[in-house]
Design an enzyme around this catalytic site. Structure first.
Site, PDB file in Angstrom:
ATOM      1  N   PHE A  14       0.835  -1.202   0.000  1.00 37.27           N
ATOM      2  CA  PHE A  14       0.000   0.000   0.000  1.00 37.27           C
ATOM      3  C   PHE A  14       0.881   1.267   0.000  1.00 37.27           C
ATOM      4  O   PHE A  14       0.865   2.048  -0.973  1.00 37.27           O
ATOM      5  CB  PHE A  14      -0.926  -0.084   1.226  1.00 37.27           C
ATOM      6  CG  PHE A  14      -1.616   1.185   1.620  1.00 37.27           C
ATOM      7  CD1 PHE A  14      -2.237   1.990   0.680  1.00 37.27           C
ATOM      8  CD2 PHE A  14      -1.672   1.552   2.965  1.00 37.27           C
ATOM      9  CE1 PHE A  14      -2.892   3.164   1.059  1.00 37.27           C
ATOM     10  CE2 PHE A  14      -2.329   2.713   3.356  1.00 37.27           C
ATOM     11  CZ  PHE A  14      -2.927   3.526   2.402  1.00 37.27           C
ATOM     12  N   TYR A 148       5.232  -7.443  16.114  1.00 40.26           N
ATOM     13  CA  TYR A 148       5.314  -6.257  15.248  1.00 40.26           C
ATOM     14  C   TYR A 148       5.922  -5.093  16.035  1.00 40.26           C
ATOM     15  O   TYR A 148       6.892  -4.470  15.598  1.00 40.26           O
ATOM     16  CB  TYR A 148       3.904  -5.910  14.774  1.00 40.26           C
ATOM     17  CG  TYR A 148       3.815  -4.723  13.831  1.00 40.26           C
ATOM     18  CD1 TYR A 148       4.380  -4.770  12.559  1.00 40.26           C
ATOM     19  CD2 TYR A 148       3.152  -3.550  14.214  1.00 40.26           C
ATOM     20  CE1 TYR A 148       4.272  -3.691  11.691  1.00 40.26           C
ATOM     21  CE2 TYR A 148       3.038  -2.474  13.349  1.00 40.26           C
ATOM     22  CZ  TYR A 148       3.599  -2.547  12.089  1.00 40.26           C
ATOM     23  OH  TYR A 148       3.494  -1.484  11.228  1.00 40.26           O
ATOM     24  N   LYS A 152       9.641  -3.302  15.405  1.00 39.24           N
ATOM     25  CA  LYS A 152       9.770  -1.893  15.019  1.00 39.24           C
ATOM     26  C   LYS A 152      10.597  -1.123  16.052  1.00 39.24           C
ATOM     27  O   LYS A 152      11.330  -0.191  15.699  1.00 39.24           O
ATOM     28  CB  LYS A 152       8.387  -1.265  14.864  1.00 39.24           C
ATOM     29  CG  LYS A 152       7.620  -1.804  13.663  1.00 39.24           C
ATOM     30  CD  LYS A 152       8.240  -1.352  12.345  1.00 39.24           C
ATOM     31  CE  LYS A 152       7.424  -1.795  11.147  1.00 39.24           C
ATOM     32  NZ  LYS A 152       7.966  -1.312   9.884  1.00 39.24           N
TER      33      LYS A 152
HETATM   34  P1  NAD Z   1       1.638  -3.603   3.057  1.00 42.64           P
HETATM   35  O1  NAD Z   1       1.466  -4.963   3.645  1.00 42.64           O
HETATM   36  O2  NAD Z   1       0.631  -3.122   2.085  1.00 42.64           O
HETATM   37  O3  NAD Z   1       3.063  -3.464   2.396  1.00 42.64           O
HETATM   38  C1  NAD Z   1       4.201  -4.077   2.901  1.00 42.64           C
HETATM   39  C2  NAD Z   1       4.990  -4.629   1.724  1.00 42.64           C
HETATM   40  O4  NAD Z   1       6.207  -5.207   2.209  1.00 42.64           O
HETATM   41  C3  NAD Z   1       4.238  -5.729   0.974  1.00 42.64           C
HETATM   42  O5  NAD Z   1       4.248  -5.466  -0.404  1.00 42.64           O
HETATM   43  C4  NAD Z   1       5.015  -7.001   1.315  1.00 42.64           C
HETATM   44  O6  NAD Z   1       4.934  -7.976   0.298  1.00 42.64           O
HETATM   45  C5  NAD Z   1       6.408  -6.442   1.531  1.00 42.64           C
HETATM   46  N1  NAD Z   1       7.257  -7.279   2.381  1.00 42.64           N
HETATM   47  C6  NAD Z   1       6.982  -7.785   3.602  1.00 42.64           C
HETATM   48  N2  NAD Z   1       8.016  -8.507   4.056  1.00 42.64           N
HETATM   49  C7  NAD Z   1       8.980  -8.446   3.102  1.00 42.64           C
HETATM   50  C8  NAD Z   1      10.293  -8.988   2.983  1.00 42.64           C
HETATM   51  N3  NAD Z   1      10.825  -9.755   3.947  1.00 42.64           N
HETATM   52  N4  NAD Z   1      11.005  -8.716   1.862  1.00 42.64           N
HETATM   53  C9  NAD Z   1      10.477  -7.935   0.864  1.00 42.64           C
HETATM   54  N5  NAD Z   1       9.242  -7.408   0.925  1.00 42.64           N
HETATM   55  C10 NAD Z   1       8.501  -7.663   2.030  1.00 42.64           C
HETATM   56  O7  NAD Z   1       1.746  -2.603   4.306  1.00 42.64           O
HETATM   57  P2  NAD Z   1       1.756  -1.003   4.309  1.00 42.64           P
HETATM   58  O8  NAD Z   1       0.536  -0.567   5.006  1.00 42.64           O
HETATM   59  O9  NAD Z   1       2.086  -0.482   2.977  1.00 42.64           O
HETATM   60  O10 NAD Z   1       2.983  -0.725   5.287  1.00 42.64           O
HETATM   61  C11 NAD Z   1       4.274  -0.401   4.780  1.00 42.64           C
HETATM   62  C12 NAD Z   1       5.198  -0.022   5.918  1.00 42.64           C
HETATM   63  O11 NAD Z   1       4.661   1.065   6.667  1.00 42.64           O
HETATM   64  C13 NAD Z   1       5.432  -1.159   6.922  1.00 42.64           C
HETATM   65  O12 NAD Z   1       6.787  -1.146   7.324  1.00 42.64           O
HETATM   66  C14 NAD Z   1       4.545  -0.773   8.077  1.00 42.64           C
HETATM   67  O13 NAD Z   1       5.036  -1.260   9.292  1.00 42.64           O
HETATM   68  C15 NAD Z   1       4.576   0.750   8.029  1.00 42.64           C
HETATM   69  N6  NAD Z   1       3.373   1.349   8.616  1.00 42.64           N
HETATM   70  C16 NAD Z   1       2.182   1.370   7.946  1.00 42.64           C
HETATM   71  C17 NAD Z   1       1.078   1.945   8.545  1.00 42.64           C
HETATM   72  C18 NAD Z   1      -0.250   2.043   7.826  1.00 42.64           C
HETATM   73  O14 NAD Z   1      -1.178   2.666   8.360  1.00 42.64           O
HETATM   74  N7  NAD Z   1      -0.416   1.497   6.646  1.00 42.64           N
HETATM   75  C19 NAD Z   1       1.169   2.477   9.837  1.00 42.64           C
HETATM   76  C20 NAD Z   1       2.383   2.400  10.492  1.00 42.64           C
HETATM   77  C21 NAD Z   1       3.493   1.851   9.874  1.00 42.64           C
END
Ligand code: NAD
Length: 321
Positions: A14, A148, A152
């Site tokens: 995302f 998680y 982090k």
């Molecule tokens: P998401 O699940 O849509 O995207 C995460 C991506 O990372 C996915 O495409 C997944 O396939 C990839 N991934 C996971 N493990 C992997 C690995 N070992 N090697 C390569 N790729 C890998 O999640 P998101 O919502 O886009 O979140 C992205 C980042 O932002 C994350 O680190 C998350 O902790 C952080 N985050 C997101 C939010 C939110 O509200 N969406 C809030 C706080 C933090």
């Protein structure tokens, strides 16, 4: 002049996919990396035809090799929703620890500046409200969400160590709940869950009595905050989120109005360690980055609802991966 080169991990997810769009738009050469464990190539397929974009299918918890120069790294790979990280807890711990270590090592080797995606979850079930960056958090390390939250927290500690010990240029963004197009309907988070239920004609499920609060930031606002932080010279953590707080009960009612459904709200028991309140204090982002969110929940929700509605109907009924 040749383009600046940026590596974005989690590129098919995302947030990663929106970052790819932004850096392409800014004229960078973008290298996306993802193992597709929770991501979807459809989020970035529109970029494949561009010369300034390339994609590596790779697990960042394993050694990372990227040929050529790198100027920036954005480490966003990690499962992010409870439904995902409860299903793949070990991979979640590994990508936050080993994956971060690999990215920091790459940044050091290439002389690149790195920004890591941290989260409001490092504050756990917070005892201060709203949460500013000085607050150390209230996390249960052995609770189900610990995989998680602690990954982090370790990520932040490792990033600071690379900054102080190796002099790597590091940035840490603490992201609060973000929403927008390309979220998955079935990722278990409140916003897509409510919209999915409304689309399928089901009642909306609120856990607990619905008095717990959340603050939702529209993805375009978040991406702007991240871009500014990366380009700043500030290495301490910065909260980026929208302080406009709402109870989940009121939020469910907003979704009912938005989607014009006749469904009602049903209540179910609260999951273990579910935070009761969450609201970012964004004073630091305002002061250091001159950033604050611009998109109202009403406008952001409209765009997001239109996106979900435009998906093929079978997507509305899809079970989590
Ligand atoms: P998401 O699940 O849509 O995207 C995460 C991506 O990372 C996915 O495409 C997944 O396939 C990839 N991934 C996971 N493990 C992997 C690995 N070992 N090697 C390569 N790729 C890998 O999640 P998101 O919502 O886009 O979140 C992205 C980042 O932002 C994350 O680190 C998350 O902790 C952080 N985050 C997101 C939010 C939110 O509200 N969406 C809030 C706080 C933090």
């Amino acid at each position: 002049m040749s383009k600046k080169r940026v590596l974005i991990t989690g590129a098919a997810g995302f947030l990663g996919s929106h970052l790819c769009d932004r850096f392409v738009k800014e004229g960078f050469h973008v290298i996306g990396m993802d193992n597709l464990i929770t991501g979807d190539l459809r989020n970035i397929e529109h970029l494949f035809k561009l010369e300034q974009f390339e994609f590596y299918h790779h697990d960042v918890s394993k050694f990372i090799h990227v040929p050529g120069e790198l100027h920036y790294i954005l480490h966003f790979a990690s499962p992010a929703s409870p439904i995902d990280y409860l299903k793949i807890p070990i991979q979640t711990l590994k990508v936050g620890s080993l994956g971060t270590h690999n990215c920091l090592g790459l940044a050091k080797a290439k002389g690149a500046r790195i920004l890591v995606a941290s989260t409001s979850e490092i504050y756990g079930d917070p005892l201060v409200h709203p949460q500013n960056e000085e607050y150390w958090g209230n996390v249960n390390p052995v609770g189900p969400r610990g995989v998680y939250d602690e990954a982090k927290r370790f990520q932040e500690a490792m990033t600071m160590a690379y900054h102080t010990f190796h002099g790597v240029q590091t940035r840490i963004v603490r992201i609060f709940n973000t929403y927008g197009p390309r979220m998955r309907l079935n990722d278990g988070r409140a916003l897509p869950a409510f919209i999915g239920q409304a689309l399928r004609g089901e009642d909306l499920t609120v856990f607990g009595d619905g008095s717990q609060t959340r603050s939702f930031c529209f993805v375009d606002d978040l991406i702007e905050g991240i871009y500014r932080l990366l380009m700043s010279d500030y290495h301490l953590p910065v909260n980026v989120g929208n302080p406009d707080e709402i109870s989940l009960k009121d939020f469910a009612e907003e979704i009912i109005t938005l989607t014009n459904t006749t469904q009602k709200i049903v209540y179910k028991p609260l999951p273990v360690d579910d935070p009761k309140q969450r609201q970012p204090d964004i004073s630091r982002a305002k002061e250091i980055l001159g950033w604050s969110p611009k998109v109202s929940r009403k406008d952001g929700l409209k765009v997001t609802y239109e996106y979900f509605k435009s998906l093929p109907e079978e997507e509305w009924f899809k079970q989590p991966k």
